[in-house]
Design an enzyme around this catalytic site. Structure first.
Site, PDB file in Angstrom:
ATOM      1  N   GLY A 129     100.302  74.719   6.139  1.00  0.00           N
ATOM      2  CA  GLY A 129     100.002  75.018   4.739  1.00  0.00           C
ATOM      3  C   GLY A 129      98.967  76.143   4.683  1.00  0.00           C
ATOM      4  O   GLY A 129      98.728  76.836   5.688  1.00  0.00           O
TER       5      GLY A 129
ATOM      6  N   LEU B 122      95.554  76.184   4.396  1.00  0.00           N
ATOM      7  CA  LEU B 122      94.370  76.096   5.252  1.00  0.00           C
ATOM      8  C   LEU B 122      94.747  76.104   6.740  1.00  0.00           C
ATOM      9  O   LEU B 122      94.112  76.791   7.552  1.00  0.00           O
ATOM     10  CB  LEU B 122      93.562  74.835   4.910  1.00  0.00           C
ATOM     11  CG  LEU B 122      92.237  74.718   5.646  1.00  0.00           C
ATOM     12  CD1 LEU B 122      91.279  75.852   5.260  1.00  0.00           C
ATOM     13  CD2 LEU B 122      91.582  73.356   5.376  1.00  0.00           C
TER      14      LEU B 122
ATOM     15  N   ALA C 142      92.196  79.754   0.483  1.00  0.00           N
ATOM     16  CA  ALA C 142      93.439  80.210   1.119  1.00  0.00           C
ATOM     17  C   ALA C 142      94.611  79.887   0.204  1.00  0.00           C
ATOM     18  O   ALA C 142      94.648  78.821  -0.406  1.00  0.00           O
ATOM     19  CB  ALA C 142      93.633  79.520   2.456  1.00  0.00           C
TER      20      ALA C 142
ATOM     21  N   LYS D 124      82.362  67.539  -2.800  1.00  0.00           N
ATOM     22  CA  LYS D 124      83.636  68.264  -2.949  1.00  0.00           C
ATOM     23  C   LYS D 124      84.589  67.431  -3.808  1.00  0.00           C
ATOM     24  O   LYS D 124      85.318  67.963  -4.651  1.00  0.00           O
ATOM     25  CB  LYS D 124      84.226  68.537  -1.554  1.00  0.00           C
ATOM     26  CG  LYS D 124      85.610  69.170  -1.522  1.00  0.00           C
ATOM     27  CD  LYS D 124      85.561  70.670  -1.693  1.00  0.00           C
ATOM     28  CE  LYS D 124      86.881  71.343  -2.028  1.00  0.00           C
ATOM     29  NZ  LYS D 124      87.934  71.241  -1.055  1.00  0.00           N
TER      30      LYS D 124
HETATM   31  O1  KPL Z   1      89.677  72.797  -3.942  1.00  0.00           O
HETATM   32  C1  KPL Z   1      90.162  73.340  -4.918  1.00  0.00           C
HETATM   33  C2  KPL Z   1      91.601  73.086  -5.164  1.00  0.00           C
HETATM   34  O2  KPL Z   1      92.239  73.810  -5.918  1.00  0.00           O
HETATM   35  O3  KPL Z   1      92.107  72.119  -4.554  1.00  0.00           O
HETATM   36  C3  KPL Z   1      89.292  74.138  -5.855  1.00  0.00           C
HETATM   37  C4  KPL Z   1      87.879  74.176  -5.308  1.00  0.00           C
HETATM   38  C5  KPL Z   1      89.299  73.504  -7.214  1.00  0.00           C
HETATM   39  C6  KPL Z   1      89.699  75.569  -5.951  1.00  0.00           C
HETATM   40  O4  KPL Z   1      90.845  75.797  -6.686  1.00  0.00           O
END
Ligand code: KPL
Length: 300
Positions: free
Chosen positions: A9, A11, A127, A186
């Protein structure tokens, strides 16, 4: 070091391309889809600062082709972690350090009592997967890795080696002695941004405008109340942090909105769903999050 990145994917492709480009390592990318792995033809395309770089990477769908490795970066979606661990078995032995990078907290449930070392990763790397094997590096945020329980000796050395590798490859990485608080920090950003952008069909920056902003703040504050009830100390003010991420990623389409647009399963269960489950156990009311969950389930 022998390294396997699991999951091609956004990342996973970014890590694999970046490590392979910079460091002289024995690196593999493991895909669960044999046809896609063959189509990728042992290369990734990395779009960095407007330039396209071809990165040769060995890609396979059979972990037996790789064998035991020193480091696994597990970059699949939260709901796929358990299956990925079964497929990855040939990679993992008592010397392996596994670092999972997922949104949310659901994956933590399946990472107990495993016969290899497990740290947790939290990253702010940006990414976007433009097409299979083609990733755009959208921004270099900090990566944190750490153990949920304190470790020492050779186990800690493995984590140091992983941090060194990521830093050498340009992924700024810190070892965190309190990774759980960063996982929750997060989580609360994703709680505030992901579902709401998917419901409103808007980029992250639009959440700074009313009435979306108020709803985002309410969702994050509910999450902060759950963290407090669990005794988790957040490293920063979660509302200020979420608003900052909205500003920093204003034009970004959140991963949940991308999933909804592609008709894919969303991570609502790993993010707002997991938060609501913790809240129920603790009797903390989270009505805004429950409504977000209902609305996402209607969309998907
Ligand atoms: O982690 C994210 C995601 O989209 O999953 C953020 C930080 C909200 C960035 O789009």
């Amino acid at each position: 070091m022998k390294i396997a990145v699991i999951g091609p994917g956004a990342l996973g492709s970014l890590f694999a391309a970046g490590i392979n480009r910079t460091a002289d390592q024995d690196l593999w990318l493991l895909d669960h889809d044999a046809q896609r792995a063959a189509r990728l033809d042992n290369k990734l395309l990395l779009n960095e600062n407007g330039q396209e770089l071809v990165c040769p990477v060995r890609i396979t769908a059979d972990a037996r082709n790789i064998g035991p490795v020193d480091l696994v970066l597990l970059c699949v979606k939260s709901a796929d972690v358990a299956d990925a661990l079964v497929r990855a078995r040939p990679l993992l032995n008592v010397n392996t350090l596994l670092i999972p990078f997922q949104n949310g907290i659901r994956h933590l449930d399946v990472l107990h009592d495993l016969p290899f070392h497990v740290a947790i990763g939290v990253t702010a790397q940006g990414a976007t997967l433009l097409s299979p094997g083609h990733v755009r590096h959208g921004g270099s945020g900090l990566t944190r890795i750490g153990f949920l329980e304190p470790q020492s000796g050779p186990t800690l050395k493995r984590l140091n080696n992983a941090a060194h590798l990521l830093n050498v490859c340009g992924f700024k990485t810190e070892i965190s002695p309190d990774i759980l608080s960063h996982i929750w920090a997060k989580l609360l950003i994703n709680v505030g941004i992901n579902a709401l952008t998917a419901i409103l069909n808007c980029p992250n920056g639009d959440l700074l405008k009313e009435p979306a902003r108020t709803r985002m703040v309410e969702a994050v504050l509910e999450g902060a109340a759950v963290a407090k009830a669990l005794g988790i100390e957040l490293p920063t003010d979660p509302v200020a942090m979420t608003q900052q991420v909205c500003r920093d990623t204003a034009a970004n389409i959140s991963s949940m909105l991308q999933d909804v647009r592609r008709g894919k399963t969303t991570e609502i269960e790993a993010i707002n769903g997991a938060l609501a489950a913790e809240a129920r156990k603790l009797n903390v009311p989270v009505p805004v999050n429950e409504e977000l969950i209902r609305q996402i389930k209607k969309l998907a």
